[in-house]
Scaffold this motif. Structure first.
Motif, PDB file in Angstrom:
ATOM      1  N   VAL A   1       0.835  -1.194   0.000  1.00  0.00           N
ATOM      2  CA  VAL A   1       0.000   0.000   0.000  1.00  0.00           C
ATOM      3  C   VAL A   1       0.873   1.249   0.000  1.00  0.00           C
ATOM      4  O   VAL A   1       0.588   2.227  -0.711  1.00  0.00           O
ATOM      5  CB  VAL A   1      -0.951   0.006   1.213  1.00  0.00           C
ATOM      6  CG1 VAL A   1      -1.713   1.325   1.298  1.00  0.00           C
ATOM      7  CG2 VAL A   1      -1.929  -1.158   1.128  1.00  0.00           C
ATOM      8  N   PHE A   2       1.946   1.222   0.795  1.00  0.00           N
ATOM      9  CA  PHE A   2       2.880   2.365   0.803  1.00  0.00           C
ATOM     10  C   PHE A   2       3.417   2.634  -0.595  1.00  0.00           C
ATOM     11  O   PHE A   2       3.397   3.777  -1.074  1.00  0.00           O
ATOM     12  CB  PHE A   2       4.031   2.085   1.765  1.00  0.00           C
ATOM     13  CG  PHE A   2       5.240   2.950   1.529  1.00  0.00           C
ATOM     14  CD1 PHE A   2       5.200   4.320   1.774  1.00  0.00           C
ATOM     15  CD2 PHE A   2       6.423   2.402   1.047  1.00  0.00           C
ATOM     16  CE1 PHE A   2       6.314   5.127   1.546  1.00  0.00           C
ATOM     17  CE2 PHE A   2       7.537   3.193   0.816  1.00  0.00           C
ATOM     18  CZ  PHE A   2       7.482   4.566   1.066  1.00  0.00           C
ATOM     19  N   LEU A   3       3.903   1.618  -1.263  1.00  0.00           N
ATOM     20  CA  LEU A   3       4.499   1.810  -2.586  1.00  0.00           C
ATOM     21  C   LEU A   3       3.463   2.269  -3.599  1.00  0.00           C
ATOM     22  O   LEU A   3       3.741   3.124  -4.445  1.00  0.00           O
ATOM     23  CB  LEU A   3       5.169   0.520  -3.043  1.00  0.00           C
ATOM     24  CG  LEU A   3       6.384   0.089  -2.209  1.00  0.00           C
ATOM     25  CD1 LEU A   3       6.859  -1.294  -2.624  1.00  0.00           C
ATOM     26  CD2 LEU A   3       7.514   1.102  -2.351  1.00  0.00           C
TER      27      LEU A   3
ATOM     28  N   THR B   1       6.616   9.387  -9.444  1.00  0.00           N
ATOM     29  CA  THR B   1       8.014   8.925  -9.484  1.00  0.00           C
ATOM     30  C   THR B   1       8.710   9.368 -10.769  1.00  0.00           C
ATOM     31  O   THR B   1       9.592   8.682 -11.284  1.00  0.00           O
ATOM     32  CB  THR B   1       8.062   7.386  -9.372  1.00  0.00           C
ATOM     33  OG1 THR B   1       7.281   6.807 -10.436  1.00  0.00           O
ATOM     34  CG2 THR B   1       7.520   6.909  -8.031  1.00  0.00           C
ATOM     35  N   SER B   2       8.316  10.515 -11.298  1.00  0.00           N
ATOM     36  CA  SER B   2       8.884  11.009 -12.555  1.00  0.00           C
ATOM     37  C   SER B   2      10.222  11.706 -12.315  1.00  0.00           C
ATOM     38  O   SER B   2      10.703  11.801 -11.185  1.00  0.00           O
ATOM     39  CB  SER B   2       7.910  11.989 -13.222  1.00  0.00           C
ATOM     40  OG  SER B   2       7.966  13.257 -12.574  1.00  0.00           O
TER      41      SER B   2
ATOM     42  N   SER C   1      10.471  12.771  -7.659  1.00  0.00           N
ATOM     43  CA  SER C   1      11.517  11.774  -7.410  1.00  0.00           C
ATOM     44  C   SER C   1      12.331  12.058  -6.156  1.00  0.00           C
ATOM     45  O   SER C   1      12.706  11.125  -5.428  1.00  0.00           O
ATOM     46  CB  SER C   1      12.440  11.661  -8.625  1.00  0.00           C
ATOM     47  OG  SER C   1      12.886  12.931  -9.046  1.00  0.00           O
ATOM     48  N   VAL C   2      12.637  13.316  -5.852  1.00  0.00           N
ATOM     49  CA  VAL C   2      13.356  13.620  -4.609  1.00  0.00           C
ATOM     50  C   VAL C   2      12.464  13.302  -3.419  1.00  0.00           C
ATOM     51  O   VAL C   2      12.897  12.685  -2.434  1.00  0.00           O
ATOM     52  CB  VAL C   2      13.816  15.086  -4.577  1.00  0.00           C
ATOM     53  CG1 VAL C   2      14.397  15.441  -3.205  1.00  0.00           C
ATOM     54  CG2 VAL C   2      14.864  15.343  -5.662  1.00  0.00           C
TER      55      VAL C   2
ATOM     56  N   ASP D   1      11.421   6.985 -12.646  1.00  0.00           N
ATOM     57  CA  ASP D   1      12.865   7.285 -12.694  1.00  0.00           C
ATOM     58  C   ASP D   1      13.586   6.478 -11.612  1.00  0.00           C
ATOM     59  O   ASP D   1      14.143   7.012 -10.666  1.00  0.00           O
ATOM     60  CB  ASP D   1      13.093   8.781 -12.512  1.00  0.00           C
ATOM     61  CG  ASP D   1      14.468   9.205 -12.981  1.00  0.00           C
ATOM     62  OD1 ASP D   1      15.211   8.364 -13.529  1.00  0.00           O
ATOM     63  OD2 ASP D   1      14.826  10.385 -12.795  1.00  0.00           O
ATOM     64  N   THR D   2      13.563   5.174 -11.786  1.00  0.00           N
ATOM     65  CA  THR D   2      14.001   4.252 -10.743  1.00  0.00           C
ATOM     66  C   THR D   2      15.475   4.374 -10.387  1.00  0.00           C
ATOM     67  O   THR D   2      15.838   4.314  -9.213  1.00  0.00           O
ATOM     68  CB  THR D   2      13.708   2.803 -11.154  1.00  0.00           C
ATOM     69  OG1 THR D   2      14.309   2.573 -12.452  1.00  0.00           O
ATOM     70  CG2 THR D   2      12.215   2.558 -11.265  1.00  0.00           C
ATOM     71  N   ASP D   3      16.327   4.500 -11.394  1.00  0.00           N
ATOM     72  CA  ASP D   3      17.769   4.551 -11.096  1.00  0.00           C
ATOM     73  C   ASP D   3      18.128   5.791 -10.296  1.00  0.00           C
ATOM     74  O   ASP D   3      18.958   5.744  -9.378  1.00  0.00           O
ATOM     75  CB  ASP D   3      18.600   4.454 -12.374  1.00  0.00           C
ATOM     76  CG  ASP D   3      18.294   5.540 -13.388  1.00  0.00           C
ATOM     77  OD1 ASP D   3      17.132   6.014 -13.445  1.00  0.00           O
ATOM     78  OD2 ASP D   3      19.211   5.930 -14.139  1.00  0.00           O
TER      79      ASP D   3
END
Length: 330
Positions: free
Chosen positions: A235-237, A246-247, A253-254, A281-283
């Protein structure tokens, strides 16, 4: 020696997070699950479907680590300071080299636009005035190693690292948050304490740069941090992905990197796995979270076999760089 270990931890966490997120960058959580059999729990080769680094070898780092090490070199050569014009031209040279190698992992949108203006002869005081993405935040960890947050001049050091490409309040706040969290970790603060201190530090600053109508980075980071108390991991994610985003934008992202670092502060590698699996922007999220947690926890917080593989595959020698940055901190 403890300070040096934490500095090594910051660069180690940054590079490991970057490599863990390399195979999933710019992909959705659903596509990541399809391509990699679920979430990321270790270093894996990128599949042919990876849009930026197709078929890249497990343990390979991306622009996050390479640009952070470029910044580290400039700080060392400048005895603590970064020449913004030198940074601009070194980044242009870096992209030319990447393109010559056939890489698709090139400059981000804000950095590219600003540097093309530099290449055309623009004054660096006018470039980067639309730069609200995370390019400055992803490469700022060495500033946090070399300088103490909360002391006079810290904001100026951060500004030197971002003004040419991210000359906005959002760009500065994103970079300052990451640099301050790293710096407090280097000074011995526990992970969650370092994150909280960084937010307080940036809140006290009169942020330079152009105004943006986009959501404020500091405000969004505070909201994202509150999501970290959600009892259920899944749920958190999901909430972080859907409610925060998460762009490549700094205000997403920050903020997400701070939330991930807070939730998994007691298990740093889980923060990196989660960042690599959440989509977007996972990395960069994993690199920022890794730098902040590594500074507070040291290099032993991460699996030794994975750290060794990243260093071997990506030909990294982090200890001398960390040592020279720490020397400037004194």
């Amino acid at each position: 020696m403890e300070t040096l270990s934490r500095a090594i931890g910051a660069l180690t966490g940054l590079s490991l997070g970057d490599a863990l997120g390399m195979p999933t960058q710019s992909m959705s959580a659903e596509r990541i699950a399809e391509e990699y059999g679920g979430g990321i729990t270790g270093l894996v080769d990128a599949t042919a479907a990876q849009p930026i680094a197709p078929n890249m070898k497990a343990g390979s780092v991306t622009d996050d680590t390479e640009q952070a090490l470029l910044v580290a070199r400039l700080i060392i050569e400048g005895e603590g300071h970064i020449d913004p014009m030198r940074l601009a031209h070194d980044l242009l040279d870096w992209e030319d080299d990447m393109r010559a190698r056939g890489s698709l992992d090139l400059l981000g949108p804000s950095t590219k636009l600003a540097l093309e203006q530099v290449r055309a002869g623009a004054d660096i005081s006018t470039t980067g005035r639309t730069g609200t993405t995370n390019g400055a935040a992803m490469r700022v960890t060495p500033v946090g190693i070399a300088h103490r947050a909360g002391e006079a001049g810290f904001a100026d050091y951060v500004w030197e690292s971002c003004r040419v490409t991210h000359n906005t309040v959002n760009g500065f706040q994103g970079a300052a948050l990451v640099a301050a969290a790293v710096s407090h970790g280097i000074d011995g603060s526990a992970p969650r304490e370092a994150l909280d201190k960084a937010i307080d530090d940036v809140a006290a600053l009169d942020a330079p740069g152009a105004w943006s109508a986009k959501a404020n980075v500091l405000a969004r980071t505070r909201i994202a941090m509150s999501l970290a108390d959600e009892p259920d991991d899944a749920v958190f994610l999901r909430r972080l992905r859907e409610e925060n985003g998460t762009s490549v934008e700094s205000n997403e992202s920050v903020a997400a990197a701070f939330a991930l670092a807070r939730r998994y502060a007691d298990e740093p590698v889980k923060a990196l796995y989660a960042a690599a699996s959440i989509g977007g922007d996972t990395d960069t999220m994993a690199a920022m979270a890794g730098g902040m947690l590594g500074a507070a926890c040291g290099p032993d917080a991460f699996p030794a076999d994975q750290v060794a593989k990243v260093r071997d595959v990506s030909h990294l020698d982090l200890e001398p760089i960390a040592s020279r940055l720490v020397a400037l901190r004194g």
